[in-house]
Motif scaffolding. Structure first.
Motif, PDB file in Angstrom:
ATOM      1  N   ARG A  11       0.835  -1.203   0.000  1.00 35.11           N
ATOM      2  CA  ARG A  11       0.000   0.000   0.000  1.00 35.11           C
ATOM      3  C   ARG A  11       0.875   1.260   0.000  1.00 35.11           C
ATOM      4  NH1 ARG A  11      -5.307  -1.129   1.000  1.00 35.11           N
ATOM      5  NH2 ARG A  11      -5.735  -3.242   1.787  1.00 35.11           N
ATOM      6  N   ILE A  12       1.934   1.234   0.811  1.00 37.13           N
ATOM      7  CA  ILE A  12       2.838   2.389   0.859  1.00 37.13           C
ATOM      8  C   ILE A  12       3.501   2.605  -0.494  1.00 37.13           C
ATOM      9  CG2 ILE A  12       4.971   3.272   1.880  1.00 37.13           C
ATOM     10  CD1 ILE A  12       4.187   1.886   4.475  1.00 37.13           C
ATOM     11  N   LEU A  13       3.916   1.515  -1.138  1.00 43.22           N
ATOM     12  CA  LEU A  13       4.552   1.630  -2.458  1.00 43.22           C
ATOM     13  C   LEU A  13       3.564   2.151  -3.495  1.00 43.22           C
ATOM     14  CD1 LEU A  13       7.157   1.157  -4.004  1.00 43.22           C
ATOM     15  CD2 LEU A  13       6.424  -1.188  -4.435  1.00 43.22           C
ATOM     16  N   LYS A  14       2.316   1.706  -3.416  1.00 42.96           N
ATOM     17  CA  LYS A  14       1.298   2.197  -4.347  1.00 42.96           C
ATOM     18  C   LYS A  14       1.062   3.700  -4.157  1.00 42.96           C
ATOM     19  CE  LYS A  14      -3.579   1.896  -5.531  1.00 42.96           C
ATOM     20  NZ  LYS A  14      -3.791   3.295  -5.143  1.00 42.96           N
ATOM     21  N   ILE A  15       1.004   4.143  -2.890  1.00 38.86           N
ATOM     22  CA  ILE A  15       0.830   5.577  -2.614  1.00 38.86           C
ATOM     23  C   ILE A  15       2.008   6.365  -3.176  1.00 38.86           C
ATOM     24  CG2 ILE A  15       0.719   7.307  -0.775  1.00 38.86           C
ATOM     25  CD1 ILE A  15      -0.800   5.252   0.898  1.00 38.86           C
ATOM     26  N   PHE A  17       3.869   5.507  -5.732  1.00 39.23           N
ATOM     27  CA  PHE A  17       3.693   5.542  -7.180  1.00 39.23           C
ATOM     28  C   PHE A  17       2.647   6.580  -7.575  1.00 39.23           C
ATOM     29  CE2 PHE A  17       5.250   0.931  -7.995  1.00 39.23           C
ATOM     30  CZ  PHE A  17       6.551   1.398  -8.031  1.00 39.23           C
ATOM     31  N   ASP A  18       1.558   6.671  -6.807  1.00 44.04           N
ATOM     32  CA  ASP A  18       0.519   7.668  -7.093  1.00 44.04           C
ATOM     33  C   ASP A  18       1.091   9.086  -7.041  1.00 44.04           C
ATOM     34  OD1 ASP A  18      -1.367   5.700  -7.395  1.00 44.04           O
ATOM     35  OD2 ASP A  18      -2.097   5.824  -5.334  1.00 44.04           O
ATOM     36  N   VAL A  19       1.892   9.346  -6.023  1.00 41.13           N
ATOM     37  CA  VAL A  19       2.486  10.674  -5.877  1.00 41.13           C
ATOM     38  C   VAL A  19       3.428  10.973  -7.046  1.00 41.13           C
ATOM     39  CG1 VAL A  19       4.001  12.108  -4.446  1.00 41.13           C
ATOM     40  CG2 VAL A  19       2.255  10.696  -3.372  1.00 41.13           C
ATOM     41  N   VAL A  20       4.256  10.004  -7.410  1.00 40.47           N
ATOM     42  CA  VAL A  20       5.204  10.190  -8.516  1.00 40.47           C
ATOM     43  C   VAL A  20       4.465  10.431  -9.829  1.00 40.47           C
ATOM     44  CG1 VAL A  20       6.986   9.066  -9.906  1.00 40.47           C
ATOM     45  CG2 VAL A  20       7.049   8.875  -7.426  1.00 40.47           C
ATOM     46  N   LEU A  21       3.387   9.672 -10.064  1.00 44.04           N
ATOM     47  CA  LEU A  21       2.628   9.840 -11.299  1.00 44.04           C
ATOM     48  C   LEU A  21       1.969  11.214 -11.374  1.00 44.04           C
ATOM     49  CD1 LEU A  21       0.971   6.316 -11.662  1.00 44.04           C
ATOM     50  CD2 LEU A  21       2.631   7.347 -13.205  1.00 44.04           C
ATOM     51  N   VAL A  22       1.393  11.657 -10.259  1.00 38.98           N
ATOM     52  CA  VAL A  22       0.728  12.963 -10.258  1.00 38.98           C
ATOM     53  C   VAL A  22       1.745  14.080 -10.460  1.00 38.98           C
ATOM     54  CG1 VAL A  22      -0.565  14.611  -8.848  1.00 38.98           C
ATOM     55  CG2 VAL A  22      -1.220  12.198  -8.873  1.00 38.98           C
ATOM     56  N   LEU A  23       2.814  14.066  -9.670  1.00 39.36           N
ATOM     57  CA  LEU A  23       3.814  15.125  -9.783  1.00 39.36           C
ATOM     58  C   LEU A  23       4.561  15.054 -11.117  1.00 39.36           C
ATOM     59  CD1 LEU A  23       5.335  15.143  -6.170  1.00 39.36           C
ATOM     60  CD2 LEU A  23       3.579  16.635  -7.135  1.00 39.36           C
ATOM     61  N   GLY A  24       4.950  13.839 -11.523  1.00 42.63           N
ATOM     62  CA  GLY A  24       5.664  13.696 -12.793  1.00 42.63           C
ATOM     63  C   GLY A  24       4.802  14.055 -13.984  1.00 42.63           C
ATOM     64  N   LEU A 124       3.427  -0.595 -13.104  1.00 42.57           N
ATOM     65  CA  LEU A 124       3.727  -1.161 -11.792  1.00 42.57           C
ATOM     66  C   LEU A 124       2.602  -0.860 -10.800  1.00 42.57           C
ATOM     67  CD1 LEU A 124       7.544  -0.381 -11.455  1.00 42.57           C
ATOM     68  CD2 LEU A 124       6.478  -2.584 -11.926  1.00 42.57           C
ATOM     69  N   ARG A 125       2.026   0.319 -10.905  1.00 47.16           N
ATOM     70  CA  ARG A 125       0.908   0.675 -10.030  1.00 47.16           C
ATOM     71  C   ARG A 125      -0.285  -0.256 -10.264  1.00 47.16           C
ATOM     72  NH1 ARG A 125      -3.672   3.461 -10.700  1.00 47.16           N
ATOM     73  NH2 ARG A 125      -4.568   4.552  -8.876  1.00 47.16           N
ATOM     74  N   LYS A 126      -0.590  -0.530 -11.533  1.00 44.35           N
ATOM     75  CA  LYS A 126      -1.693  -1.441 -11.846  1.00 44.35           C
ATOM     76  C   LYS A 126      -1.404  -2.847 -11.323  1.00 44.35           C
ATOM     77  CE  LYS A 126      -3.388  -1.075 -16.030  1.00 44.35           C
ATOM     78  NZ  LYS A 126      -3.409  -0.936 -17.523  1.00 44.35           N
ATOM     79  N   LEU A 127      -0.141  -3.246 -11.373  1.00 44.04           N
ATOM     80  CA  LEU A 127       0.232  -4.556 -10.838  1.00 44.04           C
ATOM     81  C   LEU A 127       0.010  -4.607  -9.325  1.00 44.04           C
ATOM     82  CD1 LEU A 127       3.294  -6.647 -11.844  1.00 44.04           C
ATOM     83  CD2 LEU A 127       2.882  -6.255  -9.442  1.00 44.04           C
ATOM     84  N   LEU A 128       0.372  -3.532  -8.624  1.00 45.06           N
ATOM     85  CA  LEU A 128       0.181  -3.496  -7.170  1.00 45.06           C
ATOM     86  C   LEU A 128      -1.302  -3.537  -6.802  1.00 45.06           C
ATOM     87  CD1 LEU A 128       2.853  -0.886  -6.023  1.00 45.06           C
ATOM     88  CD2 LEU A 128       2.947  -3.374  -5.870  1.00 45.06           C
ATOM     89  N   ILE A 129      -2.138  -2.910  -7.628  1.00 44.77           N
ATOM     90  CA  ILE A 129      -3.584  -2.962  -7.373  1.00 44.77           C
ATOM     91  C   ILE A 129      -4.080  -4.405  -7.447  1.00 44.77           C
ATOM     92  CG2 ILE A 129      -5.843  -2.305  -8.289  1.00 44.77           C
ATOM     93  CD1 ILE A 129      -4.615   0.353  -9.127  1.00 44.77           C
TER      94      ILE A 129
END
Length: 226
Positions: A11-15, A17-24, A124-129
């Motif tokens: 869950r922490i890794l997914k969060i 990834f979410d932050v990186v995707l939004v900012l990037g 990778l985010r979709k994989l974690l989901i």
């Protein structure tokens, strides 16, 4: 409760990834907008800007070499050294140009790399989901990793060729008299390794999915037999 604690790192890794995707994604979009309306492009090439190409110092391009002038230090141990050359003296040749397309290619290379990284992180985010949904061996997981691996390997193979072609074009238009410059080919070894790892893990997950389906079919057959 135990299941939630076990999934906490995921869950922490997914969060993250979410932050990186939004900012990037936001940074990439802002950069594209800035580039589209920048004075450099709007001025039809009248505004000078920095550009860089990959070059090496030496007489050969595949194995960059620069011959050294040296002498034995007085009082140093007697060590025989002949024909000392500096190997892999590659770097960036930076210059100012008003050719907007050359500057655009330099910047576009960075943009393309950013898009590829965001695409891989998205996969990778979709994989974690799927992992959080208790589907670690879902068929989609193997496809996501394999797709990312192919993209990374293709980029790692084409990037050095594009750099070489651009450097060769720039150096063919000028004559540097005080040093011998050649276009550089810099192999992306780390990218190749990462791409191969993605492919290997993608194949493993795909094989795991096939074995899981096979076990389910056997259980269904046994249930029908009973």
């Amino acid at each position: 409760m135990k299941s939630k604690s076990k999934n906490l790192p995921v869950r922490i890794l997914k969060i993250w990834f979410d932050v990186v995707l939004v900012l990037g994604g936001a940074a990439t979009l802002l950069f594209v907008v800035w580039l589209a309306f920048s004075p450099f492009l709007m001025a039809d090439g009248d505004t000078p800007a920095d550009a860089t190409v990959q070059v090496v110092v030496g007489e050969r391009s595949w194995i960059p070499v620069f011959k050294l002038d040296y002498e034995q230090i007085e009082g140093a141990p007697d060590l025989e050294i002949r024909d000392a050359t500096l190997v892999k003296t590659d770097g960036e040749l930076r210059f100012v140009t008003s050719s907007w397309w050359l500057h655009f290619l330099t910047v576009g290379e960075i943009m393309l790399g950013s898009v590829i990284i965001l695409y891989v992180i998205w996969n990778l985010r979709k994989l974690l989901i799927n992992v959080l949904d208790d589907r670690p061996f879902a068929a989609a997981n193997g496809r996501l990793l394999r797709r990312s691996g192919y993209i990374i390997l293709i980029a790692a193979a084409l990037w050095p060729l594009a750099d070489y072609a651009l450097s060769d074009y720039v150096l063919s238009t000028v004559s540097v008299t005080n040093i011998d410059l050649r276009p550089a080919i810099t192999l992306e070894k780390d990218a190749f390794v990462v791409g191969l790892l993605f492919l290997v893990f993608g194949i493993i997950l795909t094989r795991g999915h096939e074995l899981q389906e096979h076990e389910q079919e056997l259980e269904e057959e046994q249930a029908l037999t009973i």
